[in-house]
Design an enzyme around this catalytic site. Structure first.
Site, PDB file in Angstrom:
ATOM      1  N   ASP A   3       0.836  -1.203   0.000  1.00  0.00           N
ATOM      2  CA  ASP A   3       0.000   0.000   0.000  1.00  0.00           C
ATOM      3  C   ASP A   3       0.869   1.251   0.000  1.00  0.00           C
ATOM      4  OD1 ASP A   3      -2.393   1.383  -0.112  1.00  0.00           O
ATOM      5  OD2 ASP A   3      -2.588   1.497   2.065  1.00  0.00           O
TER       6      ASP A   3
ATOM      7  N   LYS B 267       1.870   4.571  -1.300  1.00  0.00           N
ATOM      8  CA  LYS B 267       1.322   5.677  -2.095  1.00  0.00           C
ATOM      9  C   LYS B 267       1.771   6.949  -1.414  1.00  0.00           C
ATOM     10  CE  LYS B 267      -2.947   4.847   0.376  1.00  0.00           C
ATOM     11  NZ  LYS B 267      -4.296   4.382   0.350  1.00  0.00           N
TER      12      LYS B 267
ATOM     13  N   ASN C 119       1.160   7.727   2.207  1.00  0.00           N
ATOM     14  CA  ASN C 119       1.816   6.899   3.222  1.00  0.00           C
ATOM     15  C   ASN C 119       3.308   7.174   3.330  1.00  0.00           C
ATOM     16  OD1 ASN C 119      -0.540   5.666   3.887  1.00  0.00           O
ATOM     17  ND2 ASN C 119      -0.196   3.824   2.667  1.00  0.00           N
TER      18      ASN C 119
ATOM     19  N   ASP D 246       2.480   3.536   7.809  1.00  0.00           N
ATOM     20  CA  ASP D 246       1.223   2.835   7.583  1.00  0.00           C
ATOM     21  C   ASP D 246       1.406   1.428   7.014  1.00  0.00           C
ATOM     22  OD1 ASP D 246      -1.394   2.182   7.364  1.00  0.00           O
ATOM     23  OD2 ASP D 246      -2.006   4.066   6.455  1.00  0.00           O
TER      24      ASP D 246
ATOM     25  N   THR E 259      -5.210   0.931  -2.849  1.00  0.00           N
ATOM     26  CA  THR E 259      -5.845   1.902  -3.740  1.00  0.00           C
ATOM     27  C   THR E 259      -5.485   1.542  -5.175  1.00  0.00           C
ATOM     28  OG1 THR E 259      -5.253   3.475  -2.021  1.00  0.00           O
ATOM     29  CG2 THR E 259      -6.185   4.389  -4.033  1.00  0.00           C
TER      30      THR E 259
HETATM   31  P1  AMP Z   1      -2.934   8.580   9.575  1.00  0.00           P
HETATM   32  O1  AMP Z   1      -4.033   8.310  10.538  1.00  0.00           O
HETATM   33  O2  AMP Z   1      -1.759   7.698   9.779  1.00  0.00           O
HETATM   34  O3  AMP Z   1      -3.406   8.615   8.141  1.00  0.00           O
HETATM   35  O4  AMP Z   1      -2.399  10.041   9.923  1.00  0.00           O
HETATM   36  C1  AMP Z   1      -3.150  11.195   9.696  1.00  0.00           C
HETATM   37  C2  AMP Z   1      -2.226  12.354   9.348  1.00  0.00           C
HETATM   38  O5  AMP Z   1      -1.391  12.680  10.461  1.00  0.00           O
HETATM   39  C3  AMP Z   1      -1.257  12.043   8.224  1.00  0.00           C
HETATM   40  O6  AMP Z   1      -1.810  12.338   6.999  1.00  0.00           O
HETATM   41  C4  AMP Z   1      -0.066  12.938   8.527  1.00  0.00           C
HETATM   42  O7  AMP Z   1      -0.260  14.222   7.981  1.00  0.00           O
HETATM   43  C5  AMP Z   1      -0.089  13.038  10.031  1.00  0.00           C
HETATM   44  N1  AMP Z   1       0.857  12.075  10.612  1.00  0.00           N
HETATM   45  C6  AMP Z   1       0.654  10.763  10.839  1.00  0.00           C
HETATM   46  N2  AMP Z   1       1.717  10.187  11.395  1.00  0.00           N
HETATM   47  C7  AMP Z   1       2.653  11.157  11.529  1.00  0.00           C
HETATM   48  C8  AMP Z   1       3.990  11.178  12.025  1.00  0.00           C
HETATM   49  N3  AMP Z   1       4.558  10.088  12.516  1.00  0.00           N
HETATM   50  N4  AMP Z   1       4.658  12.356  11.999  1.00  0.00           N
HETATM   51  C9  AMP Z   1       4.070  13.466  11.504  1.00  0.00           C
HETATM   52  N5  AMP Z   1       2.811  13.498  11.006  1.00  0.00           N
HETATM   53  C10 AMP Z   1       2.104  12.366  11.016  1.00  0.00           C
END
Ligand code: AMP
Length: 284
Positions: free
Chosen positions: A144, A146, A149, A162, A179
């Site tokens: 996955d 993309k 991620n 992810d 996707t």
């Molecule tokens: P996710 O639930 O993993 O899709 O995370 C949601 C959003 O949080 C992502 O699209 C990133 O913009 C931000 N994010 C997630 N993990 C991190 C991380 N380890 N460091 C910085 N931003 C993060």
């Protein structure tokens, strides 16, 4: 910069709780939860704390997927793979203690710029190739990958995040996931697939980094499906992209998975040698 990190290394029984962290600004919102910047109070180490409500986990029946994601990601330690340092839970929520990627999503950078330079694209493709070689060595297929991620740290180093859809397996897999735009023909056709699906995705990403759109984009999912299966690949005249980059993409977007360029050969490809920063750092 604090040298210590909040991993369980040397202290495998370390039990984390919310009291160990100061919570900062929200970083983003995903399908299953919110992510905050946080500081581990004792070490002052900055992390990203991902909060997932147990209710959501139960509603979407993702218990197994989440556990697999956590187990796989904890076992992976590579400069281009986002670290999962540990996790804990309370009555309502599960918290993942993640490496903080200060520069956020690569996707946002790509949208902002339209497309990336060959130097930036090659640096990311090399980082991804090294990370995938490491994952494949550990029998992990990501499946996955993309732009959403892919995160960037404070130095501009790419981090794969992810692992929700990844699998740890030595055998050919049959499950449909991911996707459509980034999926290899054998996956959209629901056929057996193996590590080579990630090599295909590298070709899709390389194209998207350089042109700003994925190669098989179409009005509908059905049309994307048709274009992937036919490998309906064409290179627009703008933006101008080098012959070497197009050569690499053409060697990866090959229907027969056994004929796709191997990860070892990607690292040695003239376009990578010429353009990529070997330490994976890209600074604007
Ligand atoms: P996710 O639930 O993993 O899709 O995370 C949601 C959003 O949080 C992502 O699209 C990133 O913009 C931000 N994010 C997630 N993990 C991190 C991380 N380890 N460091 C910085 N931003 C993060």
């Amino acid at each position: 910069m604090v040298s210590e990190n909040p991993s369980n290394e040397g202290n495998p029984k370390r039990q984390w709780s919310l009291e160990d962290f100061e919570i900062g600004k929200p970083l983003g919102k995903g399908k299953f939860g919110r992510v905050y910047v946080a500081r581990e109070i004792k070490s002052k180490y900055i992390v990203a704390l991902k909060v997932i409500f147990k209710e959501q986990i139960e509603k979407y029946r993702i218990q197994h997927q989440l556990r697999r994601e956590m187990e796989i990601q904890t076992s992976l330690k590579h400069p281009n793979v986002l670290r999962l340092y540990g996790w804990f839970h309370d009555a309502e929520r599960v918290f993942l203690i993640l490496e903080y990627a200060h520069n956020g999503e690569l996707y946002k950078e790509l949208k902002k710029k339209g497309h990336l330079s060959e130097r930036q694209a090659a640096t990311y493709i090399l980082s991804l190739t090294k990370a995938l070689a490491y994952c494949h060595e550990k029998s992990v297929i990501h499946r996955d990958i993309k732009p959403e991620n892919l995160l960037l740290d404070h130095e501009g180093r790419l981090k794969i995040a992810d692992f929700g859809w990844s699998v740890q397996s030595r055998s050919k897999r049959h499950t449909m996931c991911g996707t459509l735009d980034y999926l290899a023909p054998e996956m959209v056709e629901n056929k057996a697939h193996d590590y080579a699906v990630d090599n295909w995705t590298l070709g899709v990403l390389c194209y998207e980094f350089l042109y700003g759109v994925p190669p098989f984009e179409a009005e509908s999912q059905a049309d994307t499906f048709k274009r992937i299966v036919k490998v309906d690949l064409s290179f627009p005249s703008t933006p101008s992209v080098s012959v070497e980059a197009k050569h690499l993409i053409s060697q990866l977007l090959v229907k027969d998975s056994s004929k796709r360029l191997s990860l070892q050969k990607i690292v040695q490809h003239p376009w990578i040698i010429k353009n990529a920063n070997p330490d994976g750092i890209y600074k604007k």
